[in-house]
Scaffold this active site. Structure first.
Site, PDB file in Angstrom:
ATOM      1  N   ASP A 146       0.684  -1.133   0.056  1.00 54.08           N
ATOM      2  CA  ASP A 146       0.131  -0.332   0.145  1.00 54.08           C
ATOM      3  C   ASP A 146       0.741   1.192  -0.194  1.00 54.08           C
ATOM      4  O   ASP A 146       0.569   2.619  -0.104  1.00 54.08           O
ATOM      5  CB  ASP A 146      -1.014  -0.286   1.044  1.00 54.08           C
ATOM      6  CG  ASP A 146       0.104   0.220   2.303  1.00 54.08           C
ATOM      7  OD1 ASP A 146       0.944  -0.137   2.631  1.00 54.08           O
ATOM      8  OD2 ASP A 146      -1.234  -0.755   3.820  1.00 54.08           O
TER       9      ASP A 146
ATOM     10  N   CYS B 186      -2.266   1.845   6.395  1.00 60.42           N
ATOM     11  CA  CYS B 186      -1.839   0.363   6.929  1.00 60.42           C
ATOM     12  C   CYS B 186      -2.565   0.937   8.854  1.00 60.42           C
ATOM     13  O   CYS B 186      -2.593  -0.360   9.419  1.00 60.42           O
ATOM     14  CB  CYS B 186      -0.136   1.075   7.645  1.00 60.42           C
ATOM     15  SG  CYS B 186       0.614   1.424   5.989  1.00 60.42           S
TER      16      CYS B 186
HETATM   17  N1  ARG Z   1       7.722  -1.060   3.445  1.00 58.90           N
HETATM   18  C1  ARG Z   1       6.546   0.291   2.383  1.00 58.90           C
HETATM   19  C2  ARG Z   1       7.242   1.585   2.317  1.00 58.90           C
HETATM   20  O1  ARG Z   1       8.782   1.973   2.887  1.00 58.90           O
HETATM   21  C3  ARG Z   1       5.586   0.159   3.893  1.00 58.90           C
HETATM   22  C4  ARG Z   1       4.514  -0.330   4.228  1.00 58.90           C
HETATM   23  C5  ARG Z   1       3.474  -0.073   5.130  1.00 58.90           C
HETATM   24  N2  ARG Z   1       2.347  -0.562   4.908  1.00 58.90           N
HETATM   25  C6  ARG Z   1       1.441  -1.563   5.959  1.00 58.90           C
HETATM   26  N3  ARG Z   1       0.953  -1.492   5.804  1.00 58.90           N
HETATM   27  N4  ARG Z   1       2.319  -0.774   6.900  1.00 58.90           N
HETATM   28  O2  ARG Z   1       7.725   2.108   1.370  1.00 58.90           O
END
Ligand code: ARG
Length: 384
Positions: free
Chosen positions: A248, A354
């Site tokens: 997301d 999130c």
């Molecule tokens: N890995 C993602 C980024 O840094 C963050 C995702 C956060 N999403 C969540 N559902 N906790 O771009």
């Protein structure tokens, strides 16, 4: 006689929102170092803190989470909250130990509504293994009062040392670049592993990102569980994201026919075809207002939290208040943009999408890819 209530119903990321769970920061701890995760301080370096987060940090995050809850209520949405529990003690199970648990700020990562079904994800990290406990009281309430609701708990993995590829964290950038098409990250393929936030819902079609938190066995489990129930599960990949986790901040549907995409994380070549063939538009998000270097000190997510928006309806989207370039784009695309401050939540793993879990949105199981499901080519499917 009273009709039994339908409490659990949500098929996509955009239909008019009726009921949602917003996370809470109470009891939050710093995420521990473990085989599936190595948190790092931003800026000057130094050791990442351990144990409970300071009370003033928790209060700041809670104030912004409450602000989001108030805004949602003012839109006529029912807001529910999880139940905090003690996250600070060391955890020991027959297969692993970990210094402490994490937090219950991001229900999105753990819980997902797929039509009338609530699925509790397997999770991928030790510190998050028991996070579902914070939502069990709510799930029981839905289960007790909505006879049509289906409750599924995905198989819990061992999270033993052997489930992880620990060298992953030490790979130099050049190796990551070489490996970017292999989709091999810190979790091996031996057990079923997925976090709920790697799934994005498009009615009958579900898009699932292969990542550090969702492996091919996890996607296979989702396919085998969901396809007989009428869903179609499409694995997707973003080869330039070397630390992929949760879809997301990368690929965010906003209404039928429109996905907000991350300009630095294109889809694997060919995977965009399903969308383009069916008349969907992929629109790139603007650069975030905060660079990676200026993100909050303990925040492990990227600047692309900017695109982690929450839809109240196909015409109304909630964005973080400082992301003016994104507000402008969404305005041009015909959305009403609502804003809230949310930066103090970033250190807890996410932003607006999130920190929430929608349980009820108006609407039914639509087919937004009506020209027909075209399975992936044999070559590309072989991996899953
Ligand atoms: N890995 C993602 C980024 O840094 C963050 C995702 C956060 N999403 C969540 N559902 N906790 O771009």
């Amino acid at each position: 006689m009273n009709q039994p209530a339908t409490l659990v119903n949500s098929w996509n990321e955009w239909d008019p929102l009726r009921e949602i769970v917003v996370g809470i920061a109470d009891g939050a701890c710093f995420e521990p170092t473990e085989p599936g995760y190595r948190p790092e301080l931003r800026g000057s370096g130094g050791a990442f803190p351990t144990g409970p987060k300071p009370a003033e940090m928790i209060d700041r995050a809670n104030a912004q989470l409450d602000g989001l809850a108030d805004l949602l209520r003012s839109c006529g949405v029912t807001v529910r909250r999880p139940e905090p529990y003690d996250l600070s003690a060391p955890l020991r199970t027959p297969t692993f130990e970990v210094a402490n648990q994490y937090c219950v700020v991001c229900p999105r990562d753990v819980m997902i509504t797929l039509g009338n079904e609530i699925v509790e994800a397997t999770m991928s990290r030790r510190a998050r293994y028991f996070e579902y406990l914070a939502y069990r009281k709510l799930v029981y309430e839905y289960w007790d009062n909505d006879p049509g609701m289906v409750w599924t708990v995905a198989p819990k993995p061992s999270m033993a040392d052997g489930m992880y590829r620990q060298e992953f964290w030490d790979w130099p950038l050049a190796k990551r670049h070489r490996e970017m098409h292999s989709s091999e990250f810190c979790v091996t393929q031996d057990e079923v592993v997925f976090d709920a936030a790697d799934i994005s819902r498009f009615g009958r079609d579900l898009v699932v990102q292969e990542s550090m938190t969702t492996n091919r066995a996890g996607i296979r489990w989702l396919k085998r569980h969901l396809e007989p129930r009428g869903f179609r599960v499409h694995p997707v990949h973003f080869p330039l994201d070397f630390f992929p986790s949760h879809i997301d901040c990368t690929f965010v549907p906003l209404r039928p026919g429109l996905v907000l995409t991350n300009p630095e994380r294109p889809l694997r070549e060919g995977e965009e075809q399903m969308f383009l063939r069916n008349g969907w538009e992929l629109v790139e998000a603007p650069q975030p207002t905060t660079g990676n270097d200026e993100m909050p000190r303990y925040c492990q997510s990227s600047k692309w939290l900017s695109m982690n928006v929450l839809s109240v309806s196909p015409t109304q989207v909630i964005c973080e208040e400082r992301e003016a370039p994104l507000h402008e784009l969404l305005d041009k695309l015909g959305f009403e943009v609502l804003t809230v401050p949310f930066r103090d939540v970033f250190e807890y793993g996410g932003s607006l999408h999130c920190a929430t879990w929608d349980v009820n949105r108006a609407g039914t199981a639509e087919d937004y890819f009506a020209d027909g499901y075209r399975p992936l080519t044999a070559g590309r499917q072989a991996g899953v």
